[in-house]
Design a protein around this motif. Sequence first.
Motif, mmCIF file in Angstrom:
data_model
loop_
_atom_site.group_PDB
_atom_site.id
_atom_site.type_symbol
_atom_site.label_atom_id
_atom_site.label_comp_id
_atom_site.label_asym_id
_atom_site.label_seq_id
_atom_site.Cartn_x
_atom_site.Cartn_y
_atom_site.Cartn_z
ATOM 1 N N GLU A 106 0.848 -1.194 0.000
ATOM 2 C CA GLU A 106 0.000 0.000 0.000
ATOM 3 C C GLU A 106 0.881 1.240 0.000
ATOM 4 N N SER A 107 0.424 2.274 -0.647
ATOM 5 C CA SER A 107 1.105 3.558 -0.525
ATOM 6 C C SER A 107 0.755 4.157 0.839
ATOM 7 N N SER A 108 1.520 5.138 1.249
ATOM 8 C CA SER A 108 1.203 5.831 2.507
ATOM 9 C C SER A 108 -0.178 6.458 2.435
ATOM 10 N N ASN A 109 -0.512 7.038 1.283
ATOM 11 C CA ASN A 109 -1.834 7.657 1.145
ATOM 12 C C ASN A 109 -2.958 6.635 1.261
ATOM 13 N N GLU A 110 -2.779 5.453 0.681
ATOM 14 C CA GLU A 110 -3.817 4.425 0.771
ATOM 15 C C GLU A 110 -4.007 3.962 2.217
ATOM 16 N N ALA A 111 -2.915 3.690 2.901
ATOM 17 C CA ALA A 111 -3.003 3.226 4.292
ATOM 18 C C ALA A 111 -3.563 4.329 5.188
ATOM 19 N N THR A 112 -3.112 5.565 4.970
ATOM 20 C CA THR A 112 -3.633 6.693 5.752
ATOM 21 C C THR A 112 -5.135 6.827 5.538
ATOM 22 N N GLY A 113 -5.562 6.667 4.306
ATOM 23 C CA GLY A 113 -6.989 6.799 3.991
ATOM 24 C C GLY A 113 -7.856 5.863 4.801
ATOM 25 N N ARG A 114 -7.414 4.617 4.979
ATOM 26 C CA ARG A 114 -8.265 3.670 5.705
ATOM 27 C C ARG A 114 -8.291 3.937 7.203
ATOM 28 N N ILE A 115 -7.163 4.341 7.796
ATOM 29 C CA ILE A 115 -7.202 4.607 9.242
ATOM 30 C C ILE A 115 -7.923 5.925 9.533
ATOM 31 N N VAL A 116 -7.775 6.908 8.652
ATOM 32 C CA VAL A 116 -8.496 8.174 8.840
ATOM 33 C C VAL A 116 -10.001 7.945 8.681
ATOM 34 N N GLU A 117 -10.380 7.069 7.775
ATOM 35 C CA GLU A 117 -11.801 6.724 7.620
ATOM 36 C C GLU A 117 -12.343 6.120 8.920
ATOM 37 N N ALA A 118 -11.565 5.247 9.536
ATOM 38 C CA ALA A 118 -11.981 4.644 10.813
ATOM 39 C C ALA A 118 -12.105 5.716 11.901
ATOM 40 N N VAL A 119 -11.146 6.625 11.966
ATOM 41 C CA VAL A 119 -11.181 7.706 12.957
ATOM 42 C C VAL A 119 -12.382 8.614 12.709
ATOM 43 N N ASN A 120 -12.664 8.929 11.461
ATOM 44 C CA ASN A 120 -13.811 9.790 11.152
ATOM 45 C C ASN A 120 -15.125 9.136 11.560
ATOM 46 N N GLU A 121 -15.216 7.815 11.425
ATOM 47 C CA GLU A 121 -16.418 7.111 11.904
ATOM 48 C C GLU A 121 -16.551 7.239 13.415
ATOM 49 N N ILE A 122 -15.428 7.148 14.111
ATOM 50 C CA ILE A 122 -15.444 7.315 15.564
ATOM 51 C C ILE A 122 -15.894 8.731 15.907
#
Length: 182
Positions: A106-122
């Motif tokens: 994964e690129s850094s942007n791809e991996a960042t996107g998924r964890i930020v998505e999880a944080v935004n749901e929280i």
Amino acid sequence: MNKTIYIIRHCEAEGQAPDAPLTEKGKEQAEKLAAFLYDKKVDRIISSPFLRAIQTVEPLAEENNLKIKVDNRLRERVLSSASMPDWMTKLEATYKDLDLKYEGGESSNEATGRIVEAVNEIRESDADNSIIVAHGGIISLLLYYYDKNAGFEAWRKLSNPDVYALQISDDNYQLERLWTEE
């Protein structure tokens, strides 16, 4: 909206495989982590599906009578599916070029996107105080998302375990490291 998200890196583990358990020292660290977070109000716990992450937070979940929700977006970042003897240099390059992607990774942007998505749901949830338990690579990308001074060196300085508090309001956020080395 005022939310606190405690970001926890897992305790010492026997390896990097998804099913690698905590070492005996890691199990002791998990108990110390539970004691460290004892006075924090926690509404929910969300963990990477990797065994070492779940085991890290089990003592805290039991003390607080909370279930651990597993979220695949918190899994460790895959740098590459190919063996790379110079992986550290390759990893550092992904903090300079966030779109750099190696074979099967994964690129850094791809991996960042998924964890930020999880944080935004929280952030959008009813829980005021949440814990996420994950891994050094993915956590360092989340830290970098909120603090551009973080990055490769922040990844190198992460300990097992480690704890950060991310406090988010409608128009502001604050990121603070809470854990100190033993």
